[in-house]
Design a protein around this motif. Structure first.
Motif, PDB file in Angstrom:
ATOM      1  N   PHE A  80       0.836  -1.208   0.000  1.00 61.21           N
ATOM      2  CA  PHE A  80       0.000   0.000   0.000  1.00 61.21           C
ATOM      3  C   PHE A  80       0.863   1.246   0.000  1.00 61.21           C
ATOM      4  CE2 PHE A  80      -3.151  -3.029   1.109  1.00 61.21           C
ATOM      5  CZ  PHE A  80      -4.335  -2.505   0.620  1.00 61.21           C
ATOM      6  N   GLY A  81       0.455   2.214  -0.822  1.00 64.79           N
ATOM      7  CA  GLY A  81       1.178   3.462  -0.881  1.00 64.79           C
ATOM      8  C   GLY A  81       0.306   4.561  -1.444  1.00 64.79           C
ATOM      9  N   ILE A  82       0.825   5.776  -1.402  1.00 64.07           N
ATOM     10  CA  ILE A  82       0.114   6.951  -1.876  1.00 64.07           C
ATOM     11  C   ILE A  82       0.950   7.593  -2.967  1.00 64.07           C
ATOM     12  CG2 ILE A  82      -0.758   9.216  -1.190  1.00 64.07           C
ATOM     13  CD1 ILE A  82      -0.855   7.937   1.711  1.00 64.07           C
ATOM     14  N   ILE A  83       0.321   7.868  -4.117  1.00 63.72           N
ATOM     15  CA  ILE A  83       1.021   8.461  -5.254  1.00 63.72           C
ATOM     16  C   ILE A  83       0.304   9.742  -5.662  1.00 63.72           C
ATOM     17  CG2 ILE A  83       1.813   8.109  -7.621  1.00 63.72           C
ATOM     18  CD1 ILE A  83       1.468   5.081  -7.102  1.00 63.72           C
ATOM     19  N   PRO A  84       0.927  10.907  -5.421  1.00 63.03           N
ATOM     20  CA  PRO A  84       0.319  12.146  -5.912  1.00 63.03           C
ATOM     21  C   PRO A  84       0.539  12.274  -7.422  1.00 63.03           C
ATOM     22  CG  PRO A  84       2.218  12.601  -4.482  1.00 63.03           C
ATOM     23  CD  PRO A  84       2.120  11.122  -4.659  1.00 63.03           C
ATOM     24  N   VAL A  85      -0.542  12.478  -8.171  1.00 63.63           N
ATOM     25  CA  VAL A  85      -0.470  12.609  -9.630  1.00 63.63           C
ATOM     26  C   VAL A  85      -1.218  13.873 -10.016  1.00 63.63           C
ATOM     27  CG1 VAL A  85      -1.086  11.549 -11.839  1.00 63.63           C
ATOM     28  CG2 VAL A  85      -0.388  10.105  -9.940  1.00 63.63           C
ATOM     29  N   GLY A  86      -0.492  14.943 -10.195  1.00 66.93           N
ATOM     30  CA  GLY A  86      -1.127  16.219 -10.519  1.00 66.93           C
ATOM     31  C   GLY A  86      -2.090  16.618  -9.426  1.00 66.93           C
ATOM     32  N   GLY A  87      -3.359  16.809  -9.776  1.00 69.69           N
ATOM     33  CA  GLY A  87      -4.374  17.187  -8.800  1.00 69.69           C
ATOM     34  C   GLY A  87      -5.054  15.998  -8.155  1.00 69.69           C
ATOM     35  N   THR A  88      -4.595  14.802  -8.441  1.00 64.13           N
ATOM     36  CA  THR A  88      -5.217  13.579  -7.955  1.00 64.13           C
ATOM     37  C   THR A  88      -4.270  12.856  -7.014  1.00 64.13           C
ATOM     38  OG1 THR A  88      -6.316  13.347 -10.092  1.00 64.13           O
ATOM     39  CG2 THR A  88      -6.264  11.398  -8.722  1.00 64.13           C
ATOM     40  N   VAL A  89      -4.825  12.163  -6.040  1.00 61.28           N
ATOM     41  CA  VAL A  89      -4.026  11.288  -5.188  1.00 61.28           C
ATOM     42  C   VAL A  89      -4.488   9.865  -5.484  1.00 61.28           C
ATOM     43  CG1 VAL A  89      -3.486  10.600  -2.825  1.00 61.28           C
ATOM     44  CG2 VAL A  89      -3.738  13.016  -3.387  1.00 61.28           C
ATOM     45  N   LEU A  90      -3.548   9.021  -5.936  1.00 62.90           N
ATOM     46  CA  LEU A  90      -3.859   7.621  -6.200  1.00 62.90           C
ATOM     47  C   LEU A  90      -3.376   6.771  -5.032  1.00 62.90           C
ATOM     48  CD1 LEU A  90      -2.803   7.246  -9.957  1.00 62.90           C
ATOM     49  CD2 LEU A  90      -5.097   7.581  -9.034  1.00 62.90           C
ATOM     50  N   VAL A  91      -4.159   5.760  -4.697  1.00 59.17           N
ATOM     51  CA  VAL A  91      -3.773   4.802  -3.669  1.00 59.17           C
ATOM     52  C   VAL A  91      -3.342   3.541  -4.405  1.00 59.17           C
ATOM     53  CG1 VAL A  91      -4.556   3.430  -1.707  1.00 59.17           C
ATOM     54  CG2 VAL A  91      -5.376   5.785  -1.998  1.00 59.17           C
ATOM     55  N   GLN A  92      -2.115   3.119  -4.132  1.00 58.49           N
ATOM     56  CA  GLN A  92      -1.568   1.912  -4.750  1.00 58.49           C
ATOM     57  C   GLN A  92      -1.771   0.754  -3.790  1.00 58.49           C
ATOM     58  OE1 GLN A  92       2.620   2.135  -5.581  1.00 58.49           O
ATOM     59  NE2 GLN A  92       2.747  -0.013  -6.177  1.00 58.49           N
ATOM     60  N   SER A  93      -2.378  -0.336  -4.281  1.00 61.32           N
ATOM     61  CA  SER A  93      -2.640  -1.492  -3.420  1.00 61.32           C
ATOM     62  C   SER A  93      -2.007  -2.764  -3.948  1.00 61.32           C
ATOM     63  CB  SER A  93      -4.156  -1.681  -3.260  1.00 61.32           C
ATOM     64  OG  SER A  93      -4.741  -2.023  -4.495  1.00 61.32           O
ATOM     65  N   VAL A  94      -0.972  -2.616  -4.756  1.00 67.16           N
ATOM     66  CA  VAL A  94      -0.222  -3.773  -5.241  1.00 67.16           C
ATOM     67  C   VAL A  94       1.241  -3.556  -4.863  1.00 67.16           C
ATOM     68  CG1 VAL A  94      -1.747  -4.426  -7.138  1.00 67.16           C
ATOM     69  CG2 VAL A  94      -0.006  -2.710  -7.526  1.00 67.16           C
ATOM     70  N   PRO A  95       1.972  -4.633  -4.625  1.00 66.85           N
ATOM     71  CA  PRO A  95       3.355  -4.480  -4.165  1.00 66.85           C
ATOM     72  C   PRO A  95       4.362  -4.129  -5.255  1.00 66.85           C
ATOM     73  CG  PRO A  95       2.752  -6.793  -4.220  1.00 66.85           C
ATOM     74  CD  PRO A  95       1.519  -6.010  -4.580  1.00 66.85           C
ATOM     75  N   ALA A  96       3.932  -3.523  -6.327  1.00 64.69           N
ATOM     76  CA  ALA A  96       4.849  -3.133  -7.398  1.00 64.69           C
ATOM     77  C   ALA A  96       5.601  -1.860  -6.996  1.00 64.69           C
ATOM     78  CB  ALA A  96       4.084  -2.892  -8.681  1.00 64.69           C
ATOM     79  N   GLU A  97       6.856  -1.804  -7.332  1.00 56.55           N
ATOM     80  CA  GLU A  97       7.639  -0.602  -7.073  1.00 56.55           C
ATOM     81  C   GLU A  97       7.462   0.356  -8.240  1.00 56.55           C
ATOM     82  OE1 GLU A  97       9.551   0.586  -4.541  1.00 56.55           O
ATOM     83  OE2 GLU A  97       8.722  -1.069  -3.390  1.00 56.55           O
ATOM     84  N   LEU A  98       7.043   1.574  -7.940  1.00 60.60           N
ATOM     85  CA  LEU A  98       6.896   2.583  -8.974  1.00 60.60           C
ATOM     86  C   LEU A  98       7.971   3.645  -8.783  1.00 60.60           C
ATOM     87  CD1 LEU A  98       3.031   3.109  -9.198  1.00 60.60           C
ATOM     88  CD2 LEU A  98       4.490   1.653 -10.587  1.00 60.60           C
TER      89      LEU A  98
END
Length: 169
Positions: A80-98
């Motif tokens: 689980f992680g948080i990814i800020p993308v422009g004006g959006t906040v995405l929640v990542q729920s897969v163990p992939a490294e971005l």
């Protein structure tokens, strides 16, 4: 979820009943929608889904509450992680490294919901191979869908950004 109290998970996560239960609900929503969004979900959509699952008499949940609970879930691993993308906040729920490359491509795709290799090359001044590697990784992890029949060149769609597009209508 079982009552947290001073139980094992409450101690591991370092949270009380509210955030423990919220964490469980976040995991349930993310798992239920992973087949549709590839493990990336906008924070607003996650909030709507969690509220829907809590019922109308449950305590309200703010975006800040969700972010706090997600940060606590990190002790369970890199899923689980948080990814800020422009004006959006995405929640990542897969163990992939971005990496930052992936994040920049997500930002580029935010406006239309998809991106192409030539758009990445032109906008970011990257070599074709770098763009392909980033897109292949997103594709492999299920975070992007490939439209090989697009008119000019293949388009890489990001389902996590679909709801953002509909919100602009």
């Amino acid at each position: 979820p079982p009552p947290a109290g001073k139980g094992f998970w409450a101690e591991v996560l370092g949270v009380g009943d509210f955030y423990y239960e919220l964490g469980v609900q976040i995991i349930e929503v993310c798992l239920a929608l992973r087949h549709r969004n590839g493990g990336l979900i906008p924070l607003e959509e996650l909030q709507l889904q969690v509220l829907k699952g809590r019922g109308k008499f449950a305590q309200d949940v703010s975006a800040d509450d969700l972010l706090r609970a997600i940060r606590k879930l990190k002790v369970l691993g890199s899923g689980f992680g948080i990814i800020p993308v422009g004006g959006t906040v995405l929640v990542q729920s897969v163990p992939a490294e971005l990496s930052m490359d992936h994040t920049v491509v997500l930002q580029l795709a935010e406006k239309k919901g998809f991106v192409t290799v030539s758009e990445i090359r032109d906008s970011l001044k990257w070599e074709t191979e770098r763009a392909k590697q980033v897109l292949d990784h997103l594709l492999k992890e299920g975070m992007a869908w490939l439209d090989a029949q697009a008119p000019a060149e293949p388009q890489f769609w990001l389902p996590a950004l679909f709801s953002e597009l509909h919100g602009q209508d």
